[in-house]
Write a protein that holds these residues in place. Sequence first.
Motif, PDB file in Angstrom:
ATOM      1  N   LEU A   1      24.014   3.274   0.296  1.00  0.00           N
ATOM      2  CA  LEU A   1      24.592   4.621   0.294  1.00  0.00           C
ATOM      3  C   LEU A   1      24.559   5.306   1.650  1.00  0.00           C
ATOM      4  O   LEU A   1      25.525   5.943   2.055  1.00  0.00           O
ATOM      5  N   ILE A   2      23.436   5.194   2.325  1.00  0.00           N
ATOM      6  CA  ILE A   2      23.297   5.943   3.581  1.00  0.00           C
ATOM      7  C   ILE A   2      23.020   5.049   4.780  1.00  0.00           C
ATOM      8  O   ILE A   2      22.854   5.546   5.895  1.00  0.00           O
ATOM      9  N   GLY A   3      22.994   3.743   4.549  1.00  0.00           N
ATOM     10  CA  GLY A   3      22.749   2.843   5.658  1.00  0.00           C
ATOM     11  C   GLY A   3      21.273   2.765   5.980  1.00  0.00           C
ATOM     12  O   GLY A   3      20.440   2.603   5.086  1.00  0.00           O
ATOM     13  N   LYS A   4      20.914   2.947   7.202  1.00  0.00           N
ATOM     14  CA  LYS A   4      19.531   2.829   7.651  1.00  0.00           C
ATOM     15  C   LYS A   4      18.659   3.924   7.057  1.00  0.00           C
ATOM     16  O   LYS A   4      18.997   5.107   7.104  1.00  0.00           O
ATOM     17  N   VAL A   5      17.527   3.528   6.496  1.00  0.00           N
ATOM     18  CA  VAL A   5      16.571   4.499   5.958  1.00  0.00           C
ATOM     19  C   VAL A   5      15.958   5.288   7.114  1.00  0.00           C
ATOM     20  O   VAL A   5      15.619   4.713   8.149  1.00  0.00           O
ATOM     21  N   PRO A   6      15.843   6.604   6.985  1.00  0.00           N
ATOM     22  CA  PRO A   6      15.243   7.407   8.055  1.00  0.00           C
ATOM     23  C   PRO A   6      13.894   6.843   8.480  1.00  0.00           C
ATOM     24  O   PRO A   6      13.104   6.379   7.644  1.00  0.00           O
ATOM     25  N   ALA A   7      13.618   6.893   9.751  1.00  0.00           N
ATOM     26  CA  ALA A   7      12.415   6.278  10.293  1.00  0.00           C
ATOM     27  C   ALA A   7      11.136   6.894   9.749  1.00  0.00           C
ATOM     28  O   ALA A   7      10.085   6.249   9.740  1.00  0.00           O
ATOM     29  N   ASN A   8      11.204   8.132   9.283  1.00  0.00           N
ATOM     30  CA  ASN A   8       9.992   8.795   8.798  1.00  0.00           C
ATOM     31  C   ASN A   8       9.712   8.528   7.319  1.00  0.00           C
ATOM     32  O   ASN A   8       8.722   9.018   6.783  1.00  0.00           O
ATOM     33  N   VAL A   9      10.575   7.743   6.654  1.00  0.00           N
ATOM     34  CA  VAL A   9      10.404   7.450   5.231  1.00  0.00           C
ATOM     35  C   VAL A   9       9.855   6.039   5.064  1.00  0.00           C
ATOM     36  O   VAL A   9      10.419   5.073   5.580  1.00  0.00           O
ATOM     37  N   ALA A  10       8.743   5.933   4.324  1.00  0.00           N
ATOM     38  CA  ALA A  10       8.139   4.633   4.055  1.00  0.00           C
ATOM     39  C   ALA A  10       8.121   4.383   2.553  1.00  0.00           C
ATOM     40  O   ALA A  10       7.769   5.279   1.771  1.00  0.00           O
ATOM     41  N   TYR A  11       8.522   3.180   2.127  1.00  0.00           N
ATOM     42  CA  TYR A  11       8.461   2.790   0.726  1.00  0.00           C
ATOM     43  C   TYR A  11       7.141   2.062   0.483  1.00  0.00           C
ATOM     44  O   TYR A  11       6.788   1.134   1.215  1.00  0.00           O
ATOM     45  N   VAL A  12       6.423   2.503  -0.540  1.00  0.00           N
ATOM     46  CA  VAL A  12       5.111   1.938  -0.842  1.00  0.00           C
ATOM     47  C   VAL A  12       5.135   1.432  -2.286  1.00  0.00           C
ATOM     48  O   VAL A  12       5.241   2.223  -3.222  1.00  0.00           O
ATOM     49  N   ALA A  13       5.057   0.119  -2.469  1.00  0.00           N
ATOM     50  CA  ALA A  13       5.119  -0.481  -3.802  1.00  0.00           C
ATOM     51  C   ALA A  13       3.742  -0.424  -4.457  1.00  0.00           C
ATOM     52  O   ALA A  13       2.775  -0.997  -3.954  1.00  0.00           O
ATOM     53  N   VAL A  14       3.659   0.285  -5.593  1.00  0.00           N
ATOM     54  CA  VAL A  14       2.386   0.467  -6.290  1.00  0.00           C
ATOM     55  C   VAL A  14       2.609   0.401  -7.797  1.00  0.00           C
ATOM     56  O   VAL A  14       3.510   1.060  -8.323  1.00  0.00           O
ATOM     57  N   ASP A  15       1.804  -0.376  -8.482  1.00  0.00           N
ATOM     58  CA  ASP A  15       1.735  -0.327  -9.938  1.00  0.00           C
ATOM     59  C   ASP A  15       0.488   0.486 -10.255  1.00  0.00           C
ATOM     60  O   ASP A  15      -0.638   0.029 -10.044  1.00  0.00           O
ATOM     61  N   PHE A  16       0.668   1.717 -10.747  1.00  0.00           N
ATOM     62  CA  PHE A  16      -0.461   2.629 -10.942  1.00  0.00           C
ATOM     63  C   PHE A  16      -1.499   2.075 -11.919  1.00  0.00           C
ATOM     64  O   PHE A  16      -2.648   2.519 -11.904  1.00  0.00           O
ATOM     65  N   THR A  17      -1.115   1.136 -12.782  1.00  0.00           N
ATOM     66  CA  THR A  17      -2.052   0.591 -13.758  1.00  0.00           C
ATOM     67  C   THR A  17      -2.857  -0.575 -13.183  1.00  0.00           C
ATOM     68  O   THR A  17      -3.804  -1.036 -13.834  1.00  0.00           O
ATOM     69  N   VAL A  18      -2.508  -1.044 -12.001  1.00  0.00           N
ATOM     70  CA  VAL A  18      -3.179  -2.202 -11.407  1.00  0.00           C
ATOM     71  C   VAL A  18      -3.699  -1.898 -10.004  1.00  0.00           C
ATOM     72  O   VAL A  18      -4.861  -2.183  -9.677  1.00  0.00           O
ATOM     73  N   ASP A  19      -2.848  -1.336  -9.158  1.00  0.00           N
ATOM     74  CA  ASP A  19      -3.185  -1.128  -7.756  1.00  0.00           C
ATOM     75  C   ASP A  19      -3.948   0.174  -7.539  1.00  0.00           C
ATOM     76  O   ASP A  19      -3.836   1.126  -8.309  1.00  0.00           O
ATOM     77  N   LYS A  20      -4.696   0.219  -6.463  1.00  0.00           N
ATOM     78  CA  LYS A  20      -5.362   1.447  -6.033  1.00  0.00           C
ATOM     79  C   LYS A  20      -4.466   2.144  -5.020  1.00  0.00           C
ATOM     80  O   LYS A  20      -4.111   1.570  -3.991  1.00  0.00           O
ATOM     81  N   LEU A  21      -4.109   3.383  -5.320  1.00  0.00           N
ATOM     82  CA  LEU A  21      -3.212   4.131  -4.452  1.00  0.00           C
ATOM     83  C   LEU A  21      -3.776   4.232  -3.044  1.00  0.00           C
ATOM     84  O   LEU A  21      -3.038   4.136  -2.059  1.00  0.00           O
ATOM     85  N   ALA A  22      -5.080   4.416  -2.931  1.00  0.00           N
ATOM     86  CA  ALA A  22      -5.702   4.556  -1.609  1.00  0.00           C
ATOM     87  C   ALA A  22      -5.413   3.354  -0.728  1.00  0.00           C
ATOM     88  O   ALA A  22      -5.043   3.491   0.443  1.00  0.00           O
TER      89      ALA A  22
END
Length: 293
Positions: free
Chosen positions: A135-156
């Motif tokens: 949709l917008i091409g390159k993701v803004p440099a200040n945005v980070a995608y963080v893959a987390v399964d809240f039932t398994v992974d620790k957010l920290a």
Amino acid sequence: MKASRSSTTAEQMALSRAIETRKPAAERICCDPLAERFLGAKYRMLLWGRPLRDVVERLIEQRFPGHHYYVIARTRYFDDLLEQRLAAGAEQLVILGAGYDSRPYRFADRLAGMRVFEVDHPATSAAKQAKVGALIGKVPANVAYVAVDFTVDKLADKLLGRGYLTTRPTVFLWEGVTPYLNLEAVDEVLGFVVASAAAGSVILFDYVLRSVVEGTCTLRGAANEFAKMSSTSEPLTFGIDEGQAPKFLASRGFQDVVDVGAQELMSRYFDPDGKHRYIKPWWRMISGEVGAG
């Protein structure tokens, strides 16, 4: 959330936002111009023409009473809080269970130079990144995608590893997620926020009443939603006792707790001509601040 979770729920939420955004400015409750761009072909077809959109809106309400109007009021409430916190000097944004949340892009000018983290289940996060790239091409440099399964992974572990700074006042938005978790997963996130976020940080999330999860809620539409969700991969599993949410959040170390529901949302956002619209009262929203320690 299940390991096999797709982006179906996220797309359905985007559909409600897209329907509302197509309304005249004076009439709509929320405005998300990017929502319809996240929709697949079958949902985009439903946006053609106001008569069809009105029919779709009514059908959503017939299937899930109070859902559509809750979604659009929730979007507006979350937007308003983000606006307020940015004006007050927030320096970081964390969107938990981001789905097809478009705030990193709708608020791009206001968020420029700030760290923004989109946290979500790996399956939904991957779908979101593909959509944004198209949709917008390159993701803004200040945005980070963080893959987390809240039932398994620790957010920290996941968030700190991607550059989250504990010294910056942060806004945590957790929209439409907690009812599908368990108490341990909810407490894991709340514990991380209150222990790691800078003073003045805030978390806003929504929740359902415990009576819905227990199958005893008599509010219109509650039993229907519980039954329908129970037949999916995302049943409603976590709730808070009615009237106890402020105590729930305060007991976990948060201050200045604000709890709102259908009555407050209706009064705040819907004009007298819209009073016939029903916002499901068994879903509520609550926010709390991190103190100085």
